[in-house]
Design an enzyme around this catalytic site. Structure first.
Site, PDB file in Angstrom:
ATOM      1  N   GLU A   1      -0.548   5.962  13.339  1.00 16.85           N
ATOM      2  CA  GLU A   1      -0.240   7.125  12.508  1.00 16.85           C
ATOM      3  C   GLU A   1      -0.452   8.413  13.291  1.00 16.85           C
ATOM      4  O   GLU A   1       0.346   9.352  13.185  1.00 16.85           O
ATOM      5  CB  GLU A   1      -1.085   7.126  11.234  1.00 16.85           C
TER       6      GLU A   1
ATOM      7  N   PHE B   1       1.983  -3.272   4.110  1.00 18.53           N
ATOM      8  CA  PHE B   1       2.367  -4.554   4.695  1.00 18.53           C
ATOM      9  C   PHE B   1       3.843  -4.820   4.413  1.00 18.53           C
ATOM     10  O   PHE B   1       4.386  -4.416   3.378  1.00 18.53           O
ATOM     11  CB  PHE B   1       1.530  -5.682   4.118  1.00 18.53           C
TER      12      PHE B   1
ATOM     13  N   LYS C   1      -9.938   8.043   2.486  1.00 17.53           N
ATOM     14  CA  LYS C   1     -10.303   6.634   2.300  1.00 17.53           C
ATOM     15  C   LYS C   1     -11.718   6.347   2.792  1.00 17.53           C
ATOM     16  O   LYS C   1     -12.297   5.321   2.430  1.00 17.53           O
ATOM     17  CB  LYS C   1      -9.294   5.727   3.004  1.00 17.53           C
TER      18      LYS C   1
ATOM     19  N   HIS D   1      -9.815   2.036   0.359  1.00 16.67           N
ATOM     20  CA  HIS D   1      -8.353   1.914   0.336  1.00 16.67           C
ATOM     21  C   HIS D   1      -7.950   1.267  -0.984  1.00 16.67           C
ATOM     22  O   HIS D   1      -8.207   0.077  -1.199  1.00 16.67           O
ATOM     23  CB  HIS D   1      -7.893   1.081   1.530  1.00 16.67           C
TER      24      HIS D   1
ATOM     25  N   HIS E   1      -2.460   8.331   5.689  1.00 16.73           N
ATOM     26  CA  HIS E   1      -2.734   6.987   5.186  1.00 16.73           C
ATOM     27  C   HIS E   1      -4.123   6.567   5.665  1.00 16.73           C
ATOM     28  O   HIS E   1      -4.914   6.059   4.888  1.00 16.73           O
ATOM     29  CB  HIS E   1      -1.661   6.022   5.672  1.00 16.73           C
TER      30      HIS E   1
ATOM     31  N   CYS F   1       0.799  -1.225   0.000  1.00 18.23           N
ATOM     32  CA  CYS F   1       0.000   0.000   0.000  1.00 18.23           C
ATOM     33  C   CYS F   1       0.832   1.277   0.000  1.00 18.23           C
ATOM     34  O   CYS F   1       0.278   2.371   0.004  1.00 18.23           O
ATOM     35  CB  CYS F   1      -0.956  -0.014   1.182  1.00 18.23           C
TER      36      CYS F   1
END
Length: 408
Positions: A313, A396, A332, A337, A302, A161
């Site tokens: 975050e 990830f 998002k 996402h 994010h 991502c």
């Protein structure tokens, strides 16, 4: 180092087939998340996603070529075309010095799934001859570079991502170090298929609010329970500053800082330190480039709507900015996402926000979380003077990226 500016942008996502429609609906606080129509979800626990609706690749591709490419490539080609048209490049540019930096987190997952079923249930001889070329991540850059005759560096980022943001960073490095004069950056993703939704659902990563699709993605909200998968593409044309000025190009912003880091902790569980170091590196670079302290006016987070990511975050942002945290929002909640395409799409959103001096909202923010206590611009867009903005992406494997744009 050479200065790098953005002279063309394009995007497609669940809220629109072009940048203007998408951005306006984002500013209006709309949601593009709905019940999945791309496949039958009867056997699935998750039945919602941010699909790109009414999308016909034959409108901008040769119909004979459509079947040779996976849907993520179709989406990427659409965004790339919009960005290239927007850049209004002259006919006499040196295409040997014009490269491409593409990105996707997964690539042609629907085609991988389809041809695996064919091989198992029928015969390997029935596998499509277009299967491999349509599924490889770097084929996005391959198709687009052929379309435009881009003969400079042909790069591809496959960093989950964070891939979209990393593709911007790699393109910027290439121009800064003299490897190219211009780079087309395009990131795309389309993994809304049985194995894609099923795989993330098995990890307990997805929201299961099937009864309220438009409220399912809730970044930073106390009742968030996972992300909603989206699909789409973002594209940017990057140029050497001097060349852009010489041809009188419209400049959306200059890339003055970027940072990358690794968590070295866990393949799927995020930590605070990795994102913090990526953002810190971006800010430190921006200070070196500008020769002065900078003030970030807005952060496009994010902000996935997962319990751990949003908490970490938030903590990373607070650790870096202390008592001077700028407004933060996540889009998002509106488009889902988009995995490897998220960084590209959100960079375009950040640039448009800076151009128009308006901060996109974080929708579905209803229940404050004590662990998420920043100004998330809840539910309604906000006018503000934006001269410097940051966009974050984490993936990830513990891979992180941040990029900073400045108004020129």
């Amino acid at each position: 180092m050479r200065r790098v500016v953005v002279t063309g942008i394009g995007m497609v996502n669940a809220l629109g087939l072009d940048r203007e429609e998408s951005f306006q609906r984002i500013i209006n606080g709309e949601s593009g998340i709905d019940t999945i129509t791309l496949f039958d979800t009867e056997k699935h626990s998750v039945k919602i996603a941010g699909e790109v609706k009414n999308f016909d690749p034959s409108q901008f591709m040769n119909p004979k070529d459509v079947k040779k490419a996976d849907r993520f490539i179709h989406l990427g080609i659409k965004a790339a075309k919009e960005a290239m048209d927007d850049a209004r490049l002259p006919d006499d540019i040196d295409y040997d010095r014009f490269g491409i930096s593409s990105a996707s987190g997964i690539g042609g997952l629907p085609n991988i799934e389809k041809n695996s079923i064919t091989a198992e249930n029928r015969t390997p001889r029935r596998i499509s001859p277009f299967f491999i070329p349509s599924a490889l991540v770097n084929m996005l850059g391959g198709f687009v570079s052929i379309d435009y005759g881009l003969k400079g560096p042909n790069l591809s980022s496959v960093t989950a991502c964070a891939a979209g943001t990393h593709s911007i960073i790699e393109a910027s490095k290439t121009i800064m170090l003299g490897g190219a004069d211009r780079m087309l950056v395009v990131s795309a993703e389309s993994a809304i298929c049985p194995v894609g939704i099923g795989g993330f659902a098995s990890m307990k990563a997805l929201s299961t609010h099937n009864d309220e699709p438009q409220k399912a993605s809730r970044p930073f909200d106390a009742k968030r329970d996972g992300f909603v998968m989206g699909e789409g593409a973002g594209a940017l044309v990057l140029e050497d500053y001097d060349l852009a000025i010489a041809r009188g190009a419209k400049i959306y912003g200059e890339i003055i800082g970027f940072g990358e880091s690794g968590d070295a902790n866990h393949i799927t569980s995020p930590v605070v330190d990795g994102p913090y170091r990526a953002m810190r590196s971006a800010v430190e670079m921006a200070k070196r480039v500008t020769g002065e302290d900078i003030q970030i006016d807005y952060i496009n987070a994010h902000g996935t709507s997962t319990p751990a990511n949003d908490k970490n975050e938030t903590e990373a942002i607070k650790k870096l900015f202390g008592d001077s945290v700028p407004p933060v929002s996540s889009t998002k909640g509106q488009i889902g996402h988009c995995l490897g395409a998220a960084g590209g799409i959100e960079a375009v959103i950040s640039l448009m926000a800076m151009e128009r001096n308006i901060i996109p909202p974080t929708i579905n923010y209803e229940y404050p979380d004590p662990d998420c206590d920043l100004d998330y611009v809840p539910n309604k867009a906000r006018e503000a003077k934006l001269d410097i903005v940051m966009s974050n992406s984490f993936g990830f494997g513990g891979t992180n990226g941040a990029v900073i744009f400045r108004k020129v």
